[in-house]
Motif scaffolding. Structure first.
Motif, PDB file in Angstrom:
ATOM      1  N   UNK A  17     -13.746  17.131   0.701  1.00 47.39           N
ATOM      2  CA  UNK A  17     -12.414  16.394   0.808  1.00 47.39           C
ATOM      3  C   UNK A  17     -11.692  15.974   1.720  1.00 47.39           C
ATOM      4  N   UNK A  18     -10.135  15.074   1.392  1.00 45.13           N
ATOM      5  CA  UNK A  18      -9.704  14.349   2.499  1.00 45.13           C
ATOM      6  C   UNK A  18      -8.517  14.809   2.999  1.00 45.13           C
ATOM      7  N   UNK A  19      -8.244  14.698   4.699  1.00 44.27           N
ATOM      8  CA  UNK A  19      -6.817  15.563   4.358  1.00 44.27           C
ATOM      9  C   UNK A  19      -6.522  14.253   5.534  1.00 44.27           C
ATOM     10  N   UNK A  20      -5.145  14.191   5.286  1.00 37.07           N
ATOM     11  CA  UNK A  20      -4.277  13.326   5.787  1.00 37.07           C
ATOM     12  C   UNK A  20      -2.648  13.824   6.330  1.00 37.07           C
ATOM     13  N   UNK A  21      -2.283  13.145   7.860  1.00 34.87           N
ATOM     14  CA  UNK A  21      -0.983  14.280   8.020  1.00 34.87           C
ATOM     15  C   UNK A  21      -0.120  12.523   7.537  1.00 34.87           C
ATOM     16  N   UNK A  22       1.167  12.729   7.124  1.00 30.17           N
ATOM     17  CA  UNK A  22       1.691  12.068   6.390  1.00 30.17           C
ATOM     18  C   UNK A  22       3.201  12.269   6.953  1.00 30.17           C
ATOM     19  N   UNK A  23       3.640  11.925   7.411  1.00 30.14           N
ATOM     20  CA  UNK A  23       5.113  11.242   7.753  1.00 30.14           C
ATOM     21  C   UNK A  23       6.457  11.958   6.566  1.00 30.14           C
ATOM     22  N   UNK A  24       7.146  12.500   6.936  1.00 28.83           N
ATOM     23  CA  UNK A  24       8.026  12.166   5.639  1.00 28.83           C
ATOM     24  C   UNK A  24       9.275  11.475   5.713  1.00 28.83           C
ATOM     25  N   UNK A  25      10.168  11.859   4.792  1.00 31.50           N
ATOM     26  CA  UNK A  25      11.691  10.658   4.834  1.00 31.50           C
ATOM     27  C   UNK A  25      12.317  11.397   6.409  1.00 31.50           C
TER      28      UNK A  25
END
Length: 356
Positions: free
Chosen positions: A28-36
């Motif tokens: 798996x690939x795990x990413x922390x992403x910003x929301x709008x």
């Protein structure tokens, strides 16, 4: 990356951006992403090979039980991926064990054992729910609850050792079959499947578990063995001060007996945990045989860390004392003599937090 972001944004109905790689694993690939709105979520995208698909099913079903772990915000089984609550950057149990504060390490171990025990109790009557959720998120690969991996590893262990030239006692196969079968369907509880120190966040609100890829129901003895060994399948393995593993195991047991009162009896508890120690040793040894020819650190980047040879020798030494399973104990002694006997490595040291 753009494809992952688009799919995840559609799942939660919010545009996601600025992905930061949190590491992941081969599945798996795990990413922390910003929301709008300026917040953040964690996106986990799985591979489409059988192990990746099984990991997706385990995590989607396990988190959907809502017994532990981050809140599940959305699932797309066509990618496959899921979006979950971002629990932030609190220290993990691995961080405090590898640190220099013995009180923080002791408190972390206690919180870990207590939290796993309470999860076991809360989950006892939810197995049918996990079965239903696994079917809902199944992608054609048996889930960990359906996969008889314990019996499979036990059955294959003698031939795996024969492949490296270790001739095991004739009674080993039958003994392992009994070890794997005894209690296999008793005292069951839910586990995320990988409760290693780096998958446990020590947040201001308490212990939070990560990584539900191998979520399933197992005998509680399998988790108790994580306390005793400690950390049966993990890289963050050093020795604990005398008596501490027993204290942590008792912390877990004190919670579990609320669901299974008979486990207060040592005549049931102790043999069950010893069987689990044997089974985890079989699992670890089998998986490390292909990497055993050359010693190396047990983790690519984390330090300090034991080497594979230190880790294996430590496991075999512990398992060699399981005298109620004489063929298995003798096999461990054969491994120590015929395999580890040629390894010029120091003994496994103690956890840094306790002065190791």
């Amino acid at each position: 990356m753009d494809t992952i972001l688009r799919a995840a944004s559609e799942v939660v109905g919010v545009e996601l951006s600025d992905p930061v790689d949190l590491g992941g694993n081969p599945r798996s690939i795990v990413l922390r992403c910003r929301t709008a709105s300026g917040g953040s979520v964690v996106v986990k995208k799985y591979g489409t090979d059988p192990e990746g698909l099984r990991a997706f099913t385990g995590e989607a079903a396990g988190l959907s039980l809502r017994l532990a772990g981050p809140e599940l915000l959305g699932v797309d089984d066509s990618v496959p991926l899921l979006v979950m609550e971002d629990l932030g950057s609190a220290p993990t149990l691995a961080d405090v064990l590898l640190g220099d504060d013995p009180r923080a390490a002791l408190d972390g171990l206690s919180a870990w054992a207590r939290g796993l025990g309470r999860l076991s109790v809360a989950s006892v009557h939810r197995r049918a729910d996990l079965t239903s959720l696994s079917a809902r998120y199944g992608l054609g690969v048996p889930s960990w609850d359906e996969e008889p991996w314990i019996a499979r590893y036990a059955a294959g262990f003698p031939s795996a050792l024969a492949g490296i030239g270790v001739e095991t006692p004739p009674e080993l196969g039958e003994e392992l079959e009994r070890i794997a079968a005894t209690g296999a369907d008793e005292y069951l509880a839910f586990t995320p499947g990988d409760t290693c120190p780096d998958n446990n966040l020590l947040t201001p609100d308490g212990l939070r578990l990560l990584d539900f890829e191998s979520a399933c129901y197992q005998p509680v003895f399998m988790t108790a063995a994580y306390c005793r060994m400690p950390f049966a399948t993990c890289w963050c393995v050093f020795t604990l001060p005398a008596g501490l593993a027993e204290r942590i195991e008792e912390t877990y047991r004190a919670e579990v007996v609320e669901a299974y009162p008979e486990l207060v009896e040592d005549e049931i508890w102790q043999p069950g945990v010893r069987r689990a120690v044997a089974l985890w040793t079989v699992y670890l040894t089998t998986n490390l045989i292909p990497r055993m020819a050359e010693d190396r650190p047990a983790h690519r980047t984390r330090r300090p860390v034991p080497t594979l040879w230190q880790l294996l020798r430590h496991r075999w030494e512990m398992a060699s004392t399981l005298e109620e399973s004489p063929a298995f104990a003798e096999t461990m002694r054969l491994l120590l003599r015929d395999v580890a006997g040629g390894w010029d490595v120091p003994p496994l040291p103690g956890y840094p937090a306790f002065g190791g």
